[in-house]
Motif scaffolding. Structure first.
Motif, mmCIF file in Angstrom:
data_model
loop_
_atom_site.group_PDB
_atom_site.id
_atom_site.type_symbol
_atom_site.label_atom_id
_atom_site.label_comp_id
_atom_site.label_asym_id
_atom_site.label_seq_id
_atom_site.Cartn_x
_atom_site.Cartn_y
_atom_site.Cartn_z
ATOM 1 N N PRO A 1 65.733 168.610 57.941
ATOM 2 C CA PRO A 1 65.473 167.562 56.939
ATOM 3 C C PRO A 1 64.700 166.377 57.502
ATOM 4 O O PRO A 1 64.086 165.619 56.750
ATOM 5 N N ASP A 2 64.727 166.221 58.839
ATOM 6 C CA ASP A 2 63.988 165.117 59.450
ATOM 7 C C ASP A 2 62.481 165.281 59.281
ATOM 8 O O ASP A 2 61.720 164.310 59.436
ATOM 9 N N LEU A 3 62.032 166.488 58.948
ATOM 10 C CA LEU A 3 60.593 166.724 58.742
ATOM 11 C C LEU A 3 60.175 166.530 57.286
ATOM 12 O O LEU A 3 59.005 166.689 56.954
ATOM 13 N N GLY A 4 61.144 166.188 56.428
ATOM 14 C CA GLY A 4 60.831 165.998 55.014
ATOM 15 C C GLY A 4 59.836 164.868 54.773
ATOM 16 O O GLY A 4 58.988 164.952 53.889
ATOM 17 N N ARG A 5 59.951 163.809 55.571
ATOM 18 C CA ARG A 5 59.035 162.679 55.401
ATOM 19 C C ARG A 5 57.601 163.089 55.726
ATOM 20 O O ARG A 5 56.662 162.702 55.029
ATOM 21 N N LEU A 6 57.426 163.872 56.782
ATOM 22 C CA LEU A 6 56.090 164.344 57.151
ATOM 23 C C LEU A 6 55.503 165.190 56.031
ATOM 24 O O LEU A 6 54.346 165.009 55.642
ATOM 25 N N TYR A 7 56.312 166.114 55.491
ATOM 26 C CA TYR A 7 55.789 166.974 54.427
ATOM 27 C C TYR A 7 55.448 166.160 53.177
ATOM 28 O O TYR A 7 54.436 166.414 52.513
ATOM 29 N N ALA A 8 56.283 165.146 52.865
ATOM 30 C CA ALA A 8 56.013 164.310 51.691
ATOM 31 C C ALA A 8 54.670 163.596 51.837
ATOM 32 O O ALA A 8 53.911 163.474 50.861
ATOM 33 N N ARG A 9 54.360 163.149 53.048
ATOM 34 C CA ARG A 9 53.086 162.454 53.251
ATOM 35 C C ARG A 9 51.911 163.428 53.197
ATOM 36 O O ARG A 9 50.835 163.090 52.692
ATOM 37 N N LEU A 10 52.108 164.627 53.706
ATOM 38 C CA LEU A 10 51.063 165.646 53.590
ATOM 39 C C LEU A 10 50.866 166.055 52.130
ATOM 40 O O LEU A 10 49.731 166.231 51.665
ATOM 41 N N GLU A 11 51.974 166.185 51.415
ATOM 42 C CA GLU A 11 51.914 166.530 50.002
ATOM 43 C C GLU A 11 51.138 165.476 49.229
ATOM 44 O O GLU A 11 50.335 165.787 48.337
ATOM 45 N N ASN A 12 51.369 164.220 49.571
ATOM 46 C CA ASN A 12 50.658 163.127 48.925
ATOM 47 C C ASN A 12 49.185 163.111 49.323
ATOM 48 O O ASN A 12 48.299 162.855 48.494
ATOM 49 N N GLU A 13 48.898 163.392 50.594
ATOM 50 C CA GLU A 13 47.515 163.392 51.076
ATOM 51 C C GLU A 13 46.676 164.454 50.366
ATOM 52 O O GLU A 13 45.541 164.194 49.946
ATOM 53 N N PHE A 14 47.223 165.652 50.208
ATOM 54 C CA PHE A 14 46.490 166.736 49.558
ATOM 55 C C PHE A 14 46.688 166.756 48.046
ATOM 56 O O PHE A 14 46.124 167.624 47.363
ATOM 57 N N GLU A 15 47.493 165.801 47.525
ATOM 58 C CA GLU A 15 47.728 165.664 46.079
ATOM 59 C C GLU A 15 48.183 166.993 45.466
ATOM 60 O O GLU A 15 47.685 167.405 44.410
ATOM 61 N N LEU A 16 49.131 167.638 46.116
ATOM 62 C CA LEU A 16 49.550 168.971 45.673
ATOM 63 C C LEU A 16 50.171 168.938 44.284
ATOM 64 O O LEU A 16 49.822 169.745 43.410
ATOM 65 N N ASP A 17 51.114 168.024 44.048
ATOM 66 C CA ASP A 17 51.784 167.973 42.751
ATOM 67 C C ASP A 17 50.809 167.595 41.635
ATOM 68 O O ASP A 17 50.822 168.191 40.552
ATOM 69 N N GLU A 18 49.969 166.595 41.902
ATOM 70 C CA GLU A 18 49.027 166.143 40.874
ATOM 71 C C GLU A 18 48.029 167.238 40.516
ATOM 72 O O GLU A 18 47.720 167.463 39.336
ATOM 73 N N ARG A 19 47.527 167.934 41.536
ATOM 74 C CA ARG A 19 46.558 168.998 41.274
ATOM 75 C C ARG A 19 47.184 170.158 40.513
ATOM 76 O O ARG A 19 46.566 170.742 39.617
#
Length: 273
Positions: free
Chosen positions: A201-219
């Motif tokens: 779970p400590d890597l969740g923050r990293l994935y959230a920032r990558l998710e935001n960078e690539f705009e995965l949810d929005e796309r």
């Protein structure tokens, strides 16, 4: 659940910038038989390439190559090519550049991904994000191609009040829309988090920032809206075709009735039985 191989999660010293390149090869990759004793993980399949490189293979058709030169990348892709189901003529790619972070993991304004170390768990989290981005880019292009077909239909309907395509073309359009929707929501599951985060779970923050960078949810949301528009347009065109067929059938029935009446009157006028 994420399944580990022989994972050694020890901090690594500062490292030079390295590239994580995702390549979408086809509809699916058959990973059965690719497992190795030295695999870093099995779902997704990840293994070392050389001393510092890594390859991560996703069953939905993507291979992520991290820290490899061109020759090593080509060698890995050639080895996986026979296992690709329905390979694509045009390969979609996504690249992220990784660099060491001094304290907090983040994504710089220029897109540079800062990570604390290059241990396998962190690299696999990065691989998830760039792989999902590559798949979304592929489907975005597919949907745009379908919309390019829909637009002239809608323009012609607004201009002349008539459609100019047959039912088969419209059914093909519906099939293309459903196929893309199935791939995005079913196989890739862009909205789902990596299974690795259950154990780390400590890597969740990293994935959230990558998710935001690539705009995965929005796309993915925009893609679903476009798919909905395509489906709505296709259903409308199908209804128009059905209405036209019903009108032609009714006209044919009326013509037959009129002909029968005319024939009967003619026979009566001529005194024919």
């Amino acid at each position: 659940m994420f399944r580990w191989g022989r994972m050694v999660d020890t901090p690594t010293p500062a490292f030079p910038p390295l590239h994580a390149r995702a390549v979408l090869l086809g509809e699916r990759i058959d990973t059965a038989g690719l497992e190795r004793r030295d695999a870093l993980s099995t779902v997704p399949l990840a293994f070392r390439v050389g001393e510092q490189g890594m390859a991560v293979v996703f069953r939905y058709g993507v291979v992520v190559l991290i820290g490899l030169d061109t020759l090593a990348e080509d060698e890995v892709l050639r080895g996986i090519a026979p296992r690709v189901v329905a390979p694509f003529d045009k390969r979609e790619e996504e690249v992220a550049v990784l660099a060491p972070a001094e304290a907090d993991e983040r994504v710089d304004p220029d897109g540079l991904v800062r990570i604390l170390d290059r241990t396998p768990p962190r690299l696999i989290v990065v691989a998830h994000a760039v792989a999902a981005s590559a798949v979304l880019a592929h489907h975005e292009r597919q949907v745009d191609e379908v919309l390019d077909i829909v637009e002239p239909w809608a323009s012609n309907l607004a201009r002349s009040g008539r459609r100019f395509a047959g039912r088969r073309h419209i059914i093909r359009l519906i099939g293309q829309a459903l196929l893309v929707e199935h791939r995005v929501s079913g196989r890739v599951a862009v909205g789902d988090k990596p299974d690795l985060l259950w154990d780390r779970p400590d890597l969740g923050r990293l994935y959230a920032r990558l998710e935001n960078e690539f705009e995965l949810d929005e796309r993915a949301e925009v893609l679903n809206r476009k798919l909905g528009l395509i489906g709505q347009t296709a259903r409308l065109m199908t209804d128009l075709i059905d209405t036209e067929r019903s009108l032609r059938l009714e006209a044919a029935i009326v013509a037959l009735i009129v002909f029968e009446i005319a024939l009967t009157l003619y026979q009566m006028a001529r005194g024919l039985p």
